[in-house]
Design a protein around this motif. Structure first.
Motif, mmCIF file in Angstrom:
data_model
loop_
_atom_site.group_PDB
_atom_site.id
_atom_site.type_symbol
_atom_site.label_atom_id
_atom_site.label_comp_id
_atom_site.label_asym_id
_atom_site.label_seq_id
_atom_site.Cartn_x
_atom_site.Cartn_y
_atom_site.Cartn_z
ATOM 1 N N ASN A 99 11.299 -4.574 4.547
ATOM 2 C CA ASN A 99 10.636 -3.701 5.510
ATOM 3 C C ASN A 99 10.487 -2.304 4.910
ATOM 4 O OD1 ASN A 99 13.170 -2.531 5.692
ATOM 5 N ND2 ASN A 99 13.632 -3.364 7.717
ATOM 6 N N GLU A 100 9.932 -1.387 5.698
ATOM 7 C CA GLU A 100 9.638 -0.051 5.187
ATOM 8 C C GLU A 100 10.864 0.728 4.717
ATOM 9 O OE1 GLU A 100 8.538 -1.214 8.164
ATOM 10 O OE2 GLU A 100 6.479 -0.530 8.583
ATOM 11 N N PRO A 101 11.946 0.816 5.519
ATOM 12 C CA PRO A 101 13.106 1.589 5.056
ATOM 13 C C PRO A 101 13.691 1.070 3.748
ATOM 14 C CG PRO A 101 13.255 1.234 7.416
ATOM 15 C CD PRO A 101 12.123 0.389 6.928
ATOM 16 N N MET A 102 13.672 -0.240 3.558
ATOM 17 C CA MET A 102 14.190 -0.791 2.313
ATOM 18 C C MET A 102 13.365 -0.288 1.128
ATOM 19 S SD MET A 102 14.841 -4.666 3.759
ATOM 20 C CE MET A 102 15.495 -5.400 2.267
ATOM 21 N N LEU A 103 12.050 -0.302 1.278
ATOM 22 C CA LEU A 103 11.205 0.153 0.175
ATOM 23 C C LEU A 103 11.277 1.659 -0.021
ATOM 24 C CD1 LEU A 103 8.071 -2.137 0.326
ATOM 25 C CD2 LEU A 103 9.534 -1.720 -1.641
ATOM 26 N N LEU A 104 11.481 2.411 1.039
ATOM 27 C CA LEU A 104 11.648 3.863 0.875
ATOM 28 C C LEU A 104 12.886 4.160 0.039
ATOM 29 C CD1 LEU A 104 10.700 5.104 4.452
ATOM 30 C CD2 LEU A 104 9.365 5.393 2.350
ATOM 31 N N GLY A 105 13.949 3.398 0.258
ATOM 32 C CA GLY A 105 15.132 3.563 -0.578
ATOM 33 C C GLY A 105 14.854 3.225 -2.031
ATOM 34 N N ALA A 106 14.091 2.166 -2.251
ATOM 35 C CA ALA A 106 13.746 1.783 -3.618
ATOM 36 C C ALA A 106 12.906 2.859 -4.296
ATOM 37 C CB ALA A 106 12.994 0.454 -3.607
ATOM 38 N N LEU A 107 11.967 3.433 -3.565
ATOM 39 C CA LEU A 107 11.114 4.481 -4.138
ATOM 40 C C LEU A 107 11.928 5.732 -4.464
ATOM 41 C CD1 LEU A 107 8.003 4.062 -1.812
ATOM 42 C CD2 LEU A 107 8.166 3.428 -4.233
ATOM 43 N N GLY A 108 12.903 6.054 -3.606
ATOM 44 C CA GLY A 108 13.770 7.191 -3.914
ATOM 45 C C GLY A 108 14.572 6.960 -5.175
ATOM 46 N N ALA A 109 15.104 5.754 -5.345
ATOM 47 C CA ALA A 109 15.843 5.421 -6.564
ATOM 48 C C ALA A 109 14.933 5.454 -7.780
ATOM 49 C CB ALA A 109 16.485 4.046 -6.417
ATOM 50 N N GLU A 169 0.830 -1.207 0.000
ATOM 51 C CA GLU A 169 0.000 0.000 0.000
ATOM 52 C C GLU A 169 0.864 1.257 0.000
ATOM 53 O OE1 GLU A 169 -3.309 2.332 -0.266
ATOM 54 O OE2 GLU A 169 -3.114 0.162 -0.584
ATOM 55 N N GLY A 170 2.000 1.208 0.673
ATOM 56 C CA GLY A 170 2.908 2.351 0.619
ATOM 57 C C GLY A 170 3.416 2.602 -0.789
ATOM 58 N N VAL A 171 3.750 1.545 -1.515
ATOM 59 C CA VAL A 171 4.188 1.689 -2.908
ATOM 60 C C VAL A 171 3.061 2.249 -3.762
ATOM 61 C CG1 VAL A 171 5.000 0.441 -4.948
ATOM 62 C CG2 VAL A 171 5.912 -0.132 -2.686
ATOM 63 N N ARG A 172 1.854 1.750 -3.562
ATOM 64 C CA ARG A 172 0.721 2.244 -4.352
ATOM 65 C C ARG A 172 0.474 3.729 -4.102
ATOM 66 N NH1 ARG A 172 -1.215 -3.362 -3.557
ATOM 67 N NH2 ARG A 172 -2.162 -2.905 -1.528
ATOM 68 N N ARG A 198 8.325 13.623 -15.479
ATOM 69 C CA ARG A 198 8.226 14.810 -14.619
ATOM 70 C C ARG A 198 7.778 14.360 -13.234
ATOM 71 N NH1 ARG A 198 5.179 19.564 -17.822
ATOM 72 N NH2 ARG A 198 6.043 20.695 -16.020
ATOM 73 N N ILE A 199 8.760 14.092 -12.398
ATOM 74 C CA ILE A 199 8.528 13.573 -11.050
ATOM 75 C C ILE A 199 9.057 14.577 -10.038
ATOM 76 C CG2 ILE A 199 9.094 11.725 -9.410
ATOM 77 C CD1 ILE A 199 7.288 10.744 -11.617
ATOM 78 N N ALA A 200 8.234 14.929 -9.074
ATOM 79 C CA ALA A 200 8.684 15.808 -8.001
ATOM 80 C C ALA A 200 9.453 14.970 -6.980
ATOM 81 C CB ALA A 200 7.492 16.488 -7.344
ATOM 82 N N PHE A 201 10.746 15.243 -6.849
ATOM 83 C CA PHE A 201 11.554 14.460 -5.923
ATOM 84 C C PHE A 201 10.956 14.471 -4.515
ATOM 85 C CE2 PHE A 201 15.589 15.177 -8.631
ATOM 86 C CZ PHE A 201 15.342 14.001 -9.331
ATOM 87 N N GLY A 202 10.874 13.290 -3.959
ATOM 88 C CA GLY A 202 10.370 13.143 -2.601
ATOM 89 C C GLY A 202 8.873 12.944 -2.503
ATOM 90 N N SER A 203 8.156 13.145 -3.597
ATOM 91 C CA SER A 203 6.697 13.059 -3.527
ATOM 92 C C SER A 203 6.228 11.646 -3.191
ATOM 93 C CB SER A 203 6.076 13.531 -4.843
ATOM 94 O OG SER A 203 6.554 12.761 -5.941
ATOM 95 N N GLY A 204 6.745 10.677 -3.908
ATOM 96 C CA GLY A 204 6.351 9.302 -3.638
ATOM 97 C C GLY A 204 6.885 8.797 -2.317
ATOM 98 N N VAL A 205 8.122 9.158 -2.024
ATOM 99 C CA VAL A 205 8.715 8.750 -0.754
ATOM 100 C C VAL A 205 7.893 9.298 0.407
ATOM 101 C CG1 VAL A 205 10.741 8.946 0.737
ATOM 102 C CG2 VAL A 205 11.025 8.521 -1.721
ATOM 103 N N ALA A 206 7.499 10.551 0.325
ATOM 104 C CA ALA A 206 6.722 11.164 1.401
ATOM 105 C C ALA A 206 5.360 10.497 1.560
ATOM 106 C CB ALA A 206 6.545 12.661 1.133
ATOM 107 N N ALA A 207 4.724 10.168 0.437
ATOM 108 C CA ALA A 207 3.421 9.504 0.507
ATOM 109 C C ALA A 207 3.546 8.143 1.174
ATOM 110 C CB ALA A 207 2.831 9.370 -0.888
ATOM 111 N N ALA A 208 4.600 7.412 0.821
ATOM 112 C CA ALA A 208 4.822 6.110 1.448
ATOM 113 C C ALA A 208 5.173 6.270 2.922
ATOM 114 C CB ALA A 208 5.927 5.361 0.715
#
Length: 395
Positions: free
Chosen positions: A349-359, A277-280, A370-380
Protein backbone atom coordinates in the motif's frame (compact mmCIF):
# COMPACT_ATOMS: atom_id res chain seq x y z
CA UNK A 1 16.24 -4.76 17.83
CA UNK A 2 15.07 -7.42 15.42
CA UNK A 3 12.85 -6.35 12.56
CA UNK A 4 11.64 -7.64 9.23
CA UNK A 5 13.61 -6.37 6.27
CA UNK A 6 11.40 -4.19 4.10
CA UNK A 7 10.88 -6.20 0.92
CA UNK A 8 10.68 -4.08 -2.22
CA UNK A 9 12.14 -6.40 -4.81
CA UNK A 10 10.04 -7.55 -7.78
CA UNK A 11 9.66 -11.03 -6.32
CA UNK A 12 9.44 -12.83 -4.05
CA UNK A 13 6.90 -10.36 -2.75
CA UNK A 14 5.36 -9.80 0.66
CA UNK A 15 3.04 -12.57 1.84
CA UNK A 16 -0.24 -11.37 3.40
CA UNK A 17 -1.03 -12.75 6.83
CA UNK A 18 -4.10 -14.73 5.66
CA UNK A 19 -1.92 -16.50 3.12
CA UNK A 20 0.80 -17.25 5.68
CA UNK A 21 -1.77 -18.63 8.09
CA UNK A 22 -3.31 -20.79 5.37
CA UNK A 23 0.07 -22.46 4.82
CA UNK A 24 0.74 -23.01 8.53
CA UNK A 25 -0.93 -26.39 8.85
CA UNK A 26 0.06 -30.03 9.35
CA UNK A 27 1.02 -32.06 6.32
CA UNK A 28 -1.91 -33.67 4.56
CA UNK A 29 -2.58 -36.65 2.32
CA UNK A 30 -2.42 -35.50 -1.30
CA UNK A 31 -4.38 -38.61 -2.29
CA UNK A 32 -7.10 -38.22 0.32
CA UNK A 33 -10.66 -38.56 -1.01
CA UNK A 34 -11.47 -34.94 -0.13
CA UNK A 35 -8.28 -33.41 -1.63
CA UNK A 36 -10.10 -32.53 -4.88
CA UNK A 37 -12.32 -30.19 -2.84
CA UNK A 38 -9.23 -27.97 -2.70
CA UNK A 39 -7.70 -28.57 -6.12
CA UNK A 40 -10.61 -28.59 -8.56
CA UNK A 41 -11.79 -25.09 -7.54
CA UNK A 42 -8.16 -23.90 -7.80
CA UNK A 43 -7.95 -24.96 -11.46
CA UNK A 44 -11.28 -23.28 -12.13
CA UNK A 45 -10.42 -20.03 -10.34
CA UNK A 46 -6.99 -19.72 -11.95
CA UNK A 47 -8.77 -19.44 -15.28
CA UNK A 48 -10.51 -16.34 -13.91
CA UNK A 49 -7.13 -14.76 -13.18
CA UNK A 50 -5.82 -15.56 -16.68
CA UNK A 51 -9.15 -14.40 -18.14
CA UNK A 52 -9.83 -17.55 -20.08
CA UNK A 53 -12.98 -19.63 -20.34
CA UNK A 54 -11.64 -22.20 -22.79
CA UNK A 55 -8.04 -22.63 -21.62
CA UNK A 56 -6.63 -25.13 -19.17
CA UNK A 57 -4.57 -24.32 -16.08
CA UNK A 58 -1.63 -26.37 -14.83
CA UNK A 59 0.21 -26.07 -11.51
CA UNK A 60 3.76 -27.44 -11.38
CA UNK A 61 6.04 -27.58 -8.31
CA UNK A 62 8.63 -25.39 -10.04
CA UNK A 63 9.58 -21.79 -10.75
CA UNK A 64 8.50 -19.72 -13.75
CA UNK A 65 11.48 -21.16 -15.62
CA UNK A 66 9.89 -24.58 -15.28
CA UNK A 67 6.71 -23.12 -16.75
CA UNK A 68 8.66 -21.89 -19.78
CA UNK A 69 10.06 -25.36 -20.33
CA UNK A 70 6.70 -27.06 -19.83
CA UNK A 71 5.05 -24.95 -22.53
CA UNK A 72 7.87 -25.36 -25.06
CA UNK A 73 8.44 -29.10 -24.67
CA UNK A 74 4.75 -30.00 -24.65
CA UNK A 75 3.68 -28.17 -27.79
CA UNK A 76 6.67 -27.96 -30.16
CA UNK A 77 9.06 -30.36 -31.85
CA UNK A 78 12.87 -30.37 -31.91
CA UNK A 79 14.12 -28.00 -34.59
CA UNK A 80 10.91 -25.95 -34.76
CA UNK A 81 11.38 -22.28 -35.57
CA UNK A 82 10.47 -19.78 -32.86
CA UNK A 83 10.56 -15.98 -32.80
CA UNK A 84 11.52 -14.03 -29.68
CA UNK A 85 12.81 -10.58 -28.76
CA UNK A 86 15.43 -9.97 -26.08
CA UNK A 87 15.43 -6.69 -24.18
CA UNK A 88 16.24 -7.69 -20.60
CA UNK A 89 17.60 -10.50 -18.47
CA UNK A 90 14.50 -12.68 -18.44
CA UNK A 91 13.64 -12.45 -22.12
CA UNK A 92 17.34 -13.23 -22.67
CA UNK A 93 17.08 -16.34 -20.50
CA UNK A 94 13.96 -17.55 -22.31
CA UNK A 95 15.74 -17.19 -25.66
CA UNK A 96 18.71 -19.08 -24.22
CA UNK A 97 16.40 -21.91 -23.16
CA UNK A 98 15.02 -22.10 -26.70
CA UNK A 99 18.51 -22.47 -28.13
CA UNK A 100 19.52 -25.07 -25.54
CA UNK A 101 16.39 -27.11 -26.24
CA UNK A 102 17.34 -27.22 -29.91
CA UNK A 103 14.83 -24.87 -31.47
CA UNK A 104 15.65 -22.79 -34.55
CA UNK A 105 15.55 -19.55 -32.58
CA UNK A 106 15.10 -16.22 -34.37
CA UNK A 107 16.13 -13.51 -31.92
CA UNK A 108 15.40 -9.81 -32.34
CA UNK A 109 17.69 -7.89 -29.99
CA UNK A 110 16.36 -4.58 -28.70
CA UNK A 111 17.86 -1.98 -26.36
CA UNK A 112 17.32 -2.68 -22.67
CA UNK A 113 14.61 -0.20 -21.84
CA UNK A 114 12.32 -1.04 -24.73
CA UNK A 115 9.85 -3.90 -25.09
CA UNK A 116 8.59 -6.35 -27.69
CA UNK A 117 9.11 -4.69 -31.12
CA UNK A 118 5.63 -5.27 -32.51
CA UNK A 119 6.40 -3.60 -35.85
CA UNK A 120 9.55 -5.68 -36.40
CA UNK A 121 7.66 -8.85 -35.50
CA UNK A 122 4.86 -7.88 -37.90
CA UNK A 123 7.37 -7.53 -40.73
CA UNK A 124 9.03 -10.88 -39.95
CA UNK A 125 5.67 -12.65 -39.75
CA UNK A 126 4.44 -11.08 -42.98
CA UNK A 127 7.56 -12.34 -44.80
CA UNK A 128 7.16 -15.86 -43.40
CA UNK A 129 4.89 -16.98 -46.22
CA UNK A 130 5.48 -20.70 -45.63
CA UNK A 131 4.68 -20.31 -41.92
CA UNK A 132 7.89 -21.90 -40.71
CA UNK A 133 7.66 -19.94 -37.48
CA UNK A 134 5.75 -22.21 -35.14
CA UNK A 135 5.64 -20.01 -32.07
CA UNK A 136 6.08 -16.36 -31.11
CA UNK A 137 7.39 -15.77 -27.57
CA UNK A 138 6.88 -12.50 -25.73
CA UNK A 139 7.81 -11.31 -22.26
CA UNK A 140 4.85 -9.26 -21.05
CA UNK A 141 6.72 -7.58 -18.22
CA UNK A 142 10.53 -7.55 -18.28
CA UNK A 143 11.44 -7.57 -14.60
CA UNK A 144 15.06 -6.54 -15.14
CA UNK A 145 14.26 -3.22 -16.82
CA UNK A 146 10.74 -2.36 -15.65
CA UNK A 147 9.25 -2.61 -19.14
CA UNK A 148 5.75 -3.78 -20.08
CA UNK A 149 5.04 -4.77 -23.68
CA UNK A 150 1.95 -4.47 -25.87
CA UNK A 151 0.75 -8.07 -26.08
CA UNK A 152 -2.62 -7.16 -27.58
CA UNK A 153 -0.72 -5.33 -30.35
CA UNK A 154 1.33 -8.44 -30.99
CA UNK A 155 -1.87 -10.47 -31.45
CA UNK A 156 -3.08 -7.87 -33.96
CA UNK A 157 0.22 -8.22 -35.86
CA UNK A 158 -0.21 -12.00 -36.07
CA UNK A 159 -3.79 -11.63 -37.26
CA UNK A 160 -2.86 -8.98 -39.83
CA UNK A 161 -0.24 -11.31 -41.28
CA UNK A 162 -2.68 -14.22 -41.28
CA UNK A 163 -0.04 -16.17 -39.41
CA UNK A 164 -0.99 -19.35 -37.50
CA UNK A 165 1.96 -19.30 -35.05
CA UNK A 166 1.25 -20.05 -31.43
CA UNK A 167 1.56 -17.00 -29.16
CA UNK A 168 3.28 -17.66 -25.83
CA UNK A 169 3.63 -15.05 -23.08
CA UNK A 170 5.89 -14.83 -20.04
CA UNK A 171 3.56 -13.27 -17.48
CA UNK A 172 5.65 -14.12 -14.42
CA UNK A 173 5.75 -10.53 -13.12
CA UNK A 174 2.47 -9.37 -14.64
CA UNK A 175 -0.23 -11.97 -13.97
CA UNK A 176 -2.46 -10.96 -11.04
CA UNK A 177 -0.91 -7.47 -11.08
CA UNK A 178 -1.24 -6.07 -14.63
CA UNK A 179 -4.22 -6.70 -16.88
CA UNK A 180 -3.74 -9.73 -19.13
CA UNK A 181 -6.55 -11.17 -21.23
CA UNK A 182 -5.80 -14.63 -22.48
CA UNK A 183 -8.92 -15.28 -24.54
CA UNK A 184 -9.42 -11.74 -25.82
CA UNK A 185 -5.78 -11.42 -26.91
CA UNK A 186 -5.64 -14.89 -28.40
CA UNK A 187 -2.82 -16.16 -26.19
CA UNK A 188 -1.93 -19.82 -26.49
CA UNK A 189 0.12 -20.09 -23.30
CA UNK A 190 0.77 -17.83 -20.35
CA UNK A 191 3.43 -18.65 -17.76
CA UNK A 192 3.42 -17.24 -14.26
CA UNK A 193 4.94 -18.01 -10.88
CA UNK A 194 3.66 -18.08 -7.32
CA UNK A 195 6.15 -15.59 -5.87
CA UNK A 196 4.96 -12.35 -7.47
CA UNK A 197 1.36 -11.25 -8.03
CA UNK A 198 0.05 -14.38 -6.34
CA UNK A 199 1.84 -13.30 -3.12
CA UNK A 200 3.18 -16.76 -2.25
CA UNK A 201 6.61 -18.24 -1.65
CA UNK A 202 8.55 -19.38 -4.68
CA UNK A 203 7.69 -22.90 -5.73
CA UNK A 204 4.77 -23.01 -8.15
CA UNK A 205 4.87 -22.56 -11.92
CA UNK A 206 1.30 -21.59 -12.80
CA UNK A 207 0.52 -22.04 -16.48
CA UNK A 208 -2.55 -21.62 -18.66
CA UNK A 209 -2.75 -22.99 -22.21
CA UNK A 210 -5.31 -22.68 -24.99
CA UNK A 211 -7.14 -25.42 -26.82
CA UNK A 212 -4.94 -24.63 -29.84
CA UNK A 213 -1.85 -25.33 -27.73
CA UNK A 214 -3.38 -28.57 -26.46
CA UNK A 215 -4.02 -29.58 -30.06
CA UNK A 216 -0.35 -28.85 -30.87
CA UNK A 217 0.55 -31.00 -27.87
CA UNK A 218 -0.96 -34.03 -29.58
CA UNK A 219 1.65 -33.88 -32.36
CA UNK A 220 4.59 -32.86 -30.18
CA UNK A 221 7.40 -35.42 -30.11
CA UNK A 222 9.62 -33.57 -27.67
CA UNK A 223 10.97 -35.80 -24.87
CA UNK A 224 9.39 -34.90 -21.53
CA UNK A 225 8.50 -36.49 -18.24
CA UNK A 226 8.19 -34.19 -15.21
CA UNK A 227 6.48 -31.47 -17.26
CA UNK A 228 4.22 -33.79 -19.26
CA UNK A 229 0.83 -32.25 -20.05
CA UNK A 230 -0.69 -35.69 -20.60
CA UNK A 231 0.33 -36.90 -17.14
CA UNK A 232 -1.06 -33.74 -15.59
CA UNK A 233 -4.36 -33.88 -17.49
CA UNK A 234 -4.90 -37.53 -16.68
CA UNK A 235 -4.71 -36.89 -12.94
CA UNK A 236 -5.81 -33.23 -12.70
CA UNK A 237 -9.26 -34.02 -14.07
CA UNK A 238 -9.98 -35.85 -10.82
CA UNK A 239 -8.24 -33.29 -8.62
CA UNK A 240 -4.92 -35.08 -8.18
CA UNK A 241 -1.36 -34.84 -9.49
CA UNK A 242 1.02 -37.36 -11.11
CA UNK A 243 3.52 -36.81 -8.29
CA UNK A 244 3.57 -35.20 -4.87
CA UNK A 245 2.32 -31.61 -5.17
CA UNK A 246 3.36 -28.70 -2.96
CA UNK A 247 0.32 -29.06 -0.71
CA UNK A 248 1.05 -26.14 1.62
CA UNK A 249 1.54 -23.81 -1.35
CA UNK A 250 -1.78 -24.96 -2.79
CA UNK A 251 -3.44 -24.00 0.50
CA UNK A 252 -1.73 -20.63 0.29
CA UNK A 253 -2.86 -20.24 -3.32
CA UNK A 254 -6.46 -20.73 -2.22
CA UNK A 255 -6.10 -17.90 0.29
CA UNK A 256 -4.31 -15.70 -2.25
CA UNK A 257 -7.03 -16.15 -4.85
CA UNK A 258 -9.67 -15.36 -2.25
CA UNK A 259 -7.90 -12.06 -1.47
CA UNK A 260 -7.57 -11.16 -5.16
CA UNK A 261 -11.22 -11.87 -5.85
CA UNK A 262 -12.36 -10.01 -2.73
CA UNK A 263 -10.52 -6.91 -3.93
CA UNK A 264 -11.61 -7.48 -7.52
CA UNK A 265 -9.09 -8.07 -10.29
CA UNK A 266 -9.76 -4.73 -11.96
CA UNK A 267 -9.21 -3.00 -8.61
CA UNK A 268 -5.96 -4.94 -8.20
CA UNK A 269 -4.73 -3.60 -11.55
CA UNK A 270 -5.83 -0.06 -10.64
CA UNK A 271 -4.02 -0.28 -7.30
CA UNK A 272 -0.80 -1.41 -8.94
CA UNK A 273 -0.93 1.45 -11.44
CA UNK A 274 -1.65 3.91 -8.65
CA UNK A 275 1.28 2.71 -6.54
CA UNK A 276 3.63 2.60 -9.54
CA UNK A 277 2.75 6.12 -10.59
CA UNK A 278 3.73 7.42 -7.16
CA UNK A 279 7.16 5.79 -7.53
CA UNK A 280 7.55 7.24 -11.02
CA UNK A 281 6.77 10.74 -9.73
CA UNK A 282 9.33 10.28 -6.98
CA UNK A 283 11.98 9.34 -9.55
CA UNK A 284 11.20 12.48 -11.55
CA UNK A 285 11.42 14.61 -8.39
CA UNK A 286 14.88 13.17 -7.70
CA UNK A 287 15.98 14.32 -11.16
CA UNK A 288 16.55 10.70 -12.22
CA UNK A 289 15.12 8.59 -15.03
CA UNK A 290 13.76 5.10 -15.48
CA UNK A 291 15.40 2.41 -17.55
CA UNK A 292 12.13 2.21 -19.50
CA UNK A 293 12.78 4.66 -22.33
CA UNK A 294 9.23 5.92 -22.88
CA UNK A 295 6.04 6.09 -20.83
CA UNK A 296 4.44 3.46 -23.08
CA UNK A 297 6.92 0.94 -21.67
CA UNK A 298 6.40 1.83 -17.97
CA UNK A 299 5.75 -1.19 -15.77
CA UNK A 300 3.20 -1.11 -12.99
CA UNK A 301 5.01 -3.85 -11.05
CA UNK A 302 8.66 -2.74 -10.99
CA UNK A 303 10.60 0.46 -11.63
CA UNK A 304 14.24 0.18 -12.70
CA UNK A 305 15.84 3.49 -11.72
CA UNK A 306 18.98 4.75 -13.45
CA UNK A 307 21.47 6.14 -10.94
CA UNK A 308 23.56 9.29 -11.64
CA UNK A 309 26.95 9.06 -13.29
CA UNK A 310 29.58 8.05 -10.75
CA UNK A 311 27.12 6.22 -8.50
CA UNK A 312 27.12 2.43 -8.30
CA UNK A 313 23.57 1.11 -8.11
CA UNK A 314 24.74 -2.12 -6.49
CA UNK A 315 26.17 -0.08 -3.62
CA UNK A 316 22.87 1.80 -3.34
CA UNK A 317 21.02 -1.49 -2.88
CA UNK A 318 23.61 -2.74 -0.38
CA UNK A 319 23.46 0.48 1.63
CA UNK A 320 19.68 0.34 1.72
CA UNK A 321 19.84 -3.23 2.97
CA UNK A 322 22.60 -2.94 5.59
CA UNK A 323 21.94 0.59 6.87
CA UNK A 324 18.18 0.98 6.51
CA UNK A 325 16.86 -2.58 6.47
CA UNK A 326 15.22 -2.36 3.05
CA UNK A 327 15.70 -4.70 0.08
CA UNK A 328 15.74 -3.29 -3.44
CA UNK A 329 16.52 -5.20 -6.60
CA UNK A 330 19.98 -4.82 -8.11
CA UNK A 331 20.74 -4.26 -11.77
CA UNK A 332 21.23 -7.44 -13.78
CA UNK A 333 23.55 -8.19 -16.68
CA UNK A 334 23.79 -5.19 -19.05
CA UNK A 335 22.37 -2.79 -16.46
CA UNK A 336 24.41 -4.06 -13.50
CA UNK A 337 25.73 -1.10 -11.52
CA UNK A 338 23.53 1.30 -13.47
CA UNK A 339 20.05 0.68 -12.08
CA UNK A 340 18.39 -0.42 -8.89
CA UNK A 341 14.85 -1.70 -8.86
CA UNK A 342 11.88 -0.96 -6.65
CA UNK A 343 9.28 -3.69 -6.84
CA UNK A 344 5.75 -2.43 -6.27
CA UNK A 345 3.59 -5.49 -6.74
CA UNK A 346 1.63 -7.83 -4.55
CA UNK A 347 0.59 -6.98 -1.00
CA UNK A 348 1.62 -3.32 -0.84
CA UNK A 349 0.00 0.00 0.00
CA UNK A 350 0.98 3.67 -0.07
CA UNK A 351 2.62 3.99 3.39
CA UNK A 352 4.80 0.97 2.70
CA UNK A 353 6.09 2.51 -0.52
CA UNK A 354 6.60 5.91 1.09
CA UNK A 355 8.92 4.22 3.56
CA UNK A 356 10.77 2.54 0.72
CA UNK A 357 11.18 5.84 -1.12
CA UNK A 358 12.53 7.49 2.03
CA UNK A 359 15.10 4.72 2.41
CA UNK A 360 16.01 5.02 -1.27
CA UNK A 361 16.66 8.74 -0.86
CA UNK A 362 19.01 8.15 2.05
CA UNK A 363 20.84 5.28 0.36
CA UNK A 364 21.27 7.29 -2.84
CA UNK A 365 22.63 10.25 -0.91
CA UNK A 366 24.98 8.00 1.09
CA UNK A 367 26.40 6.71 -2.21
CA UNK A 368 27.04 10.15 -3.65
CA UNK A 369 23.84 11.10 -5.44
CA UNK A 370 22.66 14.67 -4.99
CA UNK A 371 19.16 14.01 -3.69
CA UNK A 372 17.04 16.53 -1.83
CA UNK A 373 15.67 14.65 1.17
CA UNK A 374 11.91 14.37 1.03
CA UNK A 375 11.60 15.38 -2.61
CA UNK A 376 10.57 12.00 -3.92
CA UNK A 377 8.52 11.16 -0.87
CA UNK A 378 6.60 14.43 -1.21
CA UNK A 379 5.95 13.86 -4.91
CA UNK A 380 4.59 10.39 -4.18
CA UNK A 381 2.54 11.68 -1.23
CA UNK A 382 0.95 14.31 -3.44
CA UNK A 383 -0.09 11.67 -5.94
CA UNK A 384 -1.27 9.18 -3.34
CA UNK A 385 -3.28 11.79 -1.43
CA UNK A 386 -5.05 12.85 -4.62
CA UNK A 387 -6.27 9.27 -5.06
CA UNK A 388 -7.07 8.54 -1.44
CA UNK A 389 -10.32 6.83 -2.41
CA UNK A 390 -8.37 3.82 -3.62
CA UNK A 391 -8.57 0.82 -1.33
CA UNK A 392 -5.24 -0.70 -0.33
CA UNK A 393 -5.44 -4.45 -0.25
CA UNK A 394 -2.22 -5.19 1.60
CA UNK A 395 -3.00 -7.36 4.59
Amino acid sequence: MQHHTGLFIPGPTNIPDPVRRAMNLPMEDMRAPDFPELTLPLFRDLKRVFKTETGQAFIYPASGTGGWEAVLTNTLNPGDKVLIATFGQFSLLWADMCRRLGFDTVVVDRPWGEGVPVEAFADILARDGTHRIRAVLATHNETATGVTSDIAGLRRALDAAGHPALLYVDGVSSVASIDLRMDEWGLDAVVSGSQKGFMLPTGLAIVAVSQKALEAHRSSKFPRCFFSFEDMMRTNKDGYFPYTPATTLLRGLRASLDLLFAEGLENVFTRHHHLAEGVRRAVTAWGLTLCAREPKWHSDTVSAIVVPEGVDSTQVARQAYHRYGVSFGIGLNKVAGRVFRIGHLGALNEPMLLGALGAAEMALADCGARIAFGSGVAAAQSHYASRSNLTAAAA
